[in-house]
Design a protein around this motif. Structure first.
Motif, mmCIF file in Angstrom:
data_model
loop_
_atom_site.group_PDB
_atom_site.id
_atom_site.type_symbol
_atom_site.label_atom_id
_atom_site.label_comp_id
_atom_site.label_asym_id
_atom_site.label_seq_id
_atom_site.Cartn_x
_atom_site.Cartn_y
_atom_site.Cartn_z
ATOM 1 N N GLY B 81 56.051 58.978 67.434
ATOM 2 C CA GLY B 81 54.954 58.084 67.080
ATOM 3 C C GLY B 81 54.096 57.682 68.261
ATOM 4 O O GLY B 81 53.108 56.971 68.076
ATOM 5 N N GLU B 82 54.461 58.143 69.472
ATOM 6 C CA GLU B 82 53.744 57.708 70.677
ATOM 7 C C GLU B 82 52.264 58.084 70.599
ATOM 8 O O GLU B 82 51.399 57.293 70.979
ATOM 9 C CB GLU B 82 54.369 58.349 71.921
ATOM 10 N N THR B 83 51.995 59.282 70.067
ATOM 11 C CA THR B 83 50.588 59.673 69.915
ATOM 12 C C THR B 83 50.094 59.454 68.479
ATOM 13 O O THR B 83 48.967 59.050 68.273
ATOM 14 C CB THR B 83 50.368 61.153 70.322
ATOM 15 N N SER B 84 50.965 59.706 67.488
ATOM 16 C CA SER B 84 50.534 59.628 66.079
ATOM 17 C C SER B 84 50.571 58.212 65.516
ATOM 18 O O SER B 84 49.940 57.919 64.507
ATOM 19 C CB SER B 84 51.431 60.512 65.211
ATOM 20 N N GLY B 85 51.332 57.335 66.145
ATOM 21 C CA GLY B 85 51.520 55.994 65.594
ATOM 22 C C GLY B 85 52.617 55.938 64.538
ATOM 23 O O GLY B 85 52.996 54.854 64.100
ATOM 24 N N ASN B 86 53.126 57.112 64.163
ATOM 25 C CA ASN B 86 54.177 57.153 63.137
ATOM 26 C C ASN B 86 55.553 56.925 63.758
ATOM 27 O O ASN B 86 56.378 57.829 63.837
ATOM 28 C CB ASN B 86 54.135 58.493 62.388
ATOM 29 N N ILE B 87 55.777 55.707 64.185
ATOM 30 C CA ILE B 87 57.029 55.399 64.883
ATOM 31 C C ILE B 87 58.212 55.322 63.928
ATOM 32 O O ILE B 87 58.046 55.125 62.726
ATOM 33 C CB ILE B 87 56.940 54.085 65.689
ATOM 34 N N GLN B 88 59.382 55.535 64.484
ATOM 35 C CA GLN B 88 60.631 55.356 63.749
ATOM 36 C C GLN B 88 61.382 54.196 64.384
ATOM 37 O O GLN B 88 61.815 54.296 65.531
ATOM 38 C CB GLN B 88 61.506 56.619 63.822
ATOM 39 N N ARG B 89 61.552 53.153 63.606
ATOM 40 C CA ARG B 89 62.348 52.026 64.070
ATOM 41 C C ARG B 89 63.794 52.296 63.683
ATOM 42 O O ARG B 89 64.065 52.664 62.532
ATOM 43 C CB ARG B 89 61.850 50.740 63.421
ATOM 44 N N LEU B 90 64.692 52.168 64.629
ATOM 45 C CA LEU B 90 66.110 52.431 64.336
ATOM 46 C C LEU B 90 66.722 51.261 63.590
ATOM 47 O O LEU B 90 66.641 50.109 64.037
ATOM 48 C CB LEU B 90 66.888 52.658 65.638
ATOM 49 N N VAL B 91 67.325 51.550 62.443
ATOM 50 C CA VAL B 91 68.058 50.528 61.700
ATOM 51 C C VAL B 91 69.539 50.611 62.067
ATOM 52 O O VAL B 91 70.190 49.604 62.330
ATOM 53 C CB VAL B 91 67.841 50.707 60.178
ATOM 54 N N GLU B 92 70.055 51.835 62.117
ATOM 55 C CA GLU B 92 71.477 52.015 62.444
ATOM 56 C C GLU B 92 71.715 53.445 62.891
ATOM 57 O O GLU B 92 71.166 54.381 62.303
ATOM 58 C CB GLU B 92 72.334 51.735 61.196
ATOM 59 N N LEU B 104 70.586 58.982 61.952
ATOM 60 C CA LEU B 104 69.766 57.830 62.307
ATOM 61 C C LEU B 104 69.201 57.230 61.024
ATOM 62 O O LEU B 104 68.399 57.872 60.339
ATOM 63 C CB LEU B 104 68.611 58.259 63.213
ATOM 64 N N ARG B 105 69.646 56.049 60.688
ATOM 65 C CA ARG B 105 69.035 55.345 59.564
ATOM 66 C C ARG B 105 67.840 54.612 60.161
ATOM 67 O O ARG B 105 67.994 53.779 61.058
ATOM 68 C CB ARG B 105 70.040 54.409 58.894
ATOM 69 N N VAL B 106 66.651 54.973 59.684
ATOM 70 C CA VAL B 106 65.427 54.497 60.325
ATOM 71 C C VAL B 106 64.494 53.846 59.323
ATOM 72 O O VAL B 106 64.655 53.980 58.109
ATOM 73 C CB VAL B 106 64.662 55.665 61.013
ATOM 74 N N ASP B 107 63.518 53.137 59.872
ATOM 75 C CA ASP B 107 62.378 52.712 59.064
ATOM 76 C C ASP B 107 61.184 53.493 59.607
ATOM 77 O O ASP B 107 60.734 53.236 60.734
ATOM 78 C CB ASP B 107 62.173 51.195 59.183
ATOM 79 N N GLN B 108 60.738 54.462 58.833
ATOM 80 C CA GLN B 108 59.676 55.365 59.268
ATOM 81 C C GLN B 108 58.316 54.777 58.925
ATOM 82 O O GLN B 108 58.023 54.520 57.753
ATOM 83 C CB GLN B 108 59.844 56.727 58.568
ATOM 84 N N HIS B 109 57.487 54.621 59.925
ATOM 85 C CA HIS B 109 56.111 54.206 59.678
ATOM 86 C C HIS B 109 55.294 55.456 59.401
ATOM 87 O O HIS B 109 55.268 56.377 60.221
ATOM 88 C CB HIS B 109 55.564 53.462 60.895
ATOM 89 N N GLY B 110 54.636 55.502 58.228
ATOM 90 C CA GLY B 110 53.811 56.672 57.892
ATOM 91 C C GLY B 110 54.653 57.920 57.683
ATOM 92 O O GLY B 110 55.701 57.870 57.032
ATOM 93 N N SER B 111 54.208 59.011 58.270
ATOM 94 C CA SER B 111 54.838 60.315 58.045
ATOM 95 C C SER B 111 55.808 60.654 59.156
ATOM 96 O O SER B 111 55.541 60.397 60.324
ATOM 97 C CB SER B 111 53.765 61.399 58.041
ATOM 98 N N ALA B 112 56.912 61.297 58.772
ATOM 99 C CA ALA B 112 57.821 61.828 59.792
ATOM 100 C C ALA B 112 57.331 63.193 60.266
ATOM 101 O O ALA B 112 57.515 63.565 61.414
ATOM 102 C CB ALA B 112 59.233 61.947 59.235
ATOM 103 N N CYS B 113 56.691 63.941 59.363
ATOM 104 C CA CYS B 113 56.338 65.340 59.655
ATOM 105 C C CYS B 113 54.998 65.432 60.392
ATOM 106 O O CYS B 113 54.085 64.649 60.128
ATOM 107 C CB CYS B 113 56.268 66.110 58.344
ATOM 108 N N HIS B 114 54.892 66.457 61.262
ATOM 109 C CA HIS B 114 53.644 66.652 62.013
ATOM 110 C C HIS B 114 52.494 67.086 61.087
ATOM 111 O O HIS B 114 51.336 67.034 61.476
ATOM 112 C CB HIS B 114 53.848 67.694 63.117
ATOM 113 N N THR B 115 52.836 67.506 59.844
ATOM 114 C CA THR B 115 51.796 67.872 58.874
ATOM 115 C C THR B 115 51.304 66.645 58.103
ATOM 116 O O THR B 115 50.573 66.798 57.128
ATOM 117 C CB THR B 115 52.339 68.900 57.859
ATOM 118 N N GLU B 116 51.771 65.474 58.517
ATOM 119 C CA GLU B 116 51.430 64.212 57.857
ATOM 120 C C GLU B 116 52.075 64.080 56.482
ATOM 121 O O GLU B 116 51.618 63.298 55.653
ATOM 122 C CB GLU B 116 49.916 63.998 57.749
ATOM 123 N N ARG B 117 53.111 64.887 56.254
ATOM 124 C CA ARG B 117 53.933 64.650 55.067
ATOM 125 C C ARG B 117 55.014 63.644 55.435
ATOM 126 O O ARG B 117 55.444 63.570 56.586
ATOM 127 C CB ARG B 117 54.581 65.950 54.592
#
Lengths: 141, 141
Positions: B81-92, B104-117
């Motif tokens: 997410g450093e460039t895309s803003g799609n950060i992953q916050r670690l939950v556990e 990694l149980r995460v809270d994904q902001h926006g898309s995880a995939c580089h294709t914006e999916r």
């Protein structure tokens, strides 16, 4: 070169399809000929385990509908549940955006873990400790 | 030798804990110094992606609460997410039974995939075809 196929698929419309053999030949196996495969219980969505597949175990899994991995420790095919009875029936195989990881949506009979726990991911980092989340079964179901 | 720790943990009771540094030193990194890490959205349980971590990226992720991988293609740390803003916050963070895979149980902001999916696993094997499950976004959210 085979990475080009996955690049091409990025912009394909939903529902469009390409031939399975073409995609299988494009999968980015590591130097050891393996890709990581994540097994997820299809309905509860619990992540059960991570193991490894080569080209042959992918084909066998798709043909038989029962998951077959490559065991790195035993250097042999590992037909999940062959000895334990805890078979994994394949519901759906998914491939990731750059073709170097698999997601197996499965129906897991009994435990996925060799400790007779449902999931292999039973160790949880909590602060400066790692806690045991689930109990090892003393007998298989 | 470090495999012994994981063998020992198998029979520990639920809720028992061991020190994090001890477990981190026992993780079975591959020859490239990496372990596969599966990112799963913590609430919906959707599997988002699979990437790789080294010892340092694990420590950084636990310290900052934001997921940092090791990019094999760029051979560099990859702060999601450093460039895309799609950060992953670690939950556990969870570790598997033999210490060679992470969940990694995460809270994904926006898309995880580089294709914006949302998820990288958008290619589904269906019979002798592979189908596109979700549409690439044309702009990021």
């Amino acid at each position: 070169m085979s990475e080009k196929l996955f690049k091409h698929l990025e912009m394909e419309a939903v529902g469009n399809a390409v031939s399975l053999p073409e995609v299988l030949s494009a999968i980015q196996f590591g130097r050891d000929g393996l890709v990581p495969a994540v097994a997820q219980q299809h309905d509860s969505r619990e992540v059960l385990m991570l193991a490894w597949m080569d080209r042959q175990s992918i084909s066998e899994t798709l043909e038989t509908g029962r998951v077959c991995y490559w065991s790195r420790s035993r250097q042999a095919y590992w037909r999940k549940g062959e000895t334990s009875g805890n078979i994994q029936r394949l519901v759906e195989m998914r491939i990731d955006c750059d073709g170097d990881a698999l997601l197996l949506r499965v129906d897991q009979h009994g435990s996925a873990c060799h400790t007779e726990r449902r999931s292999c991911f039973y160790l949880s980092v909590q602060g400066d400790e790692v806690k045991i989340l689930t109990q090892a079964a003393t007998s298989s179901s």
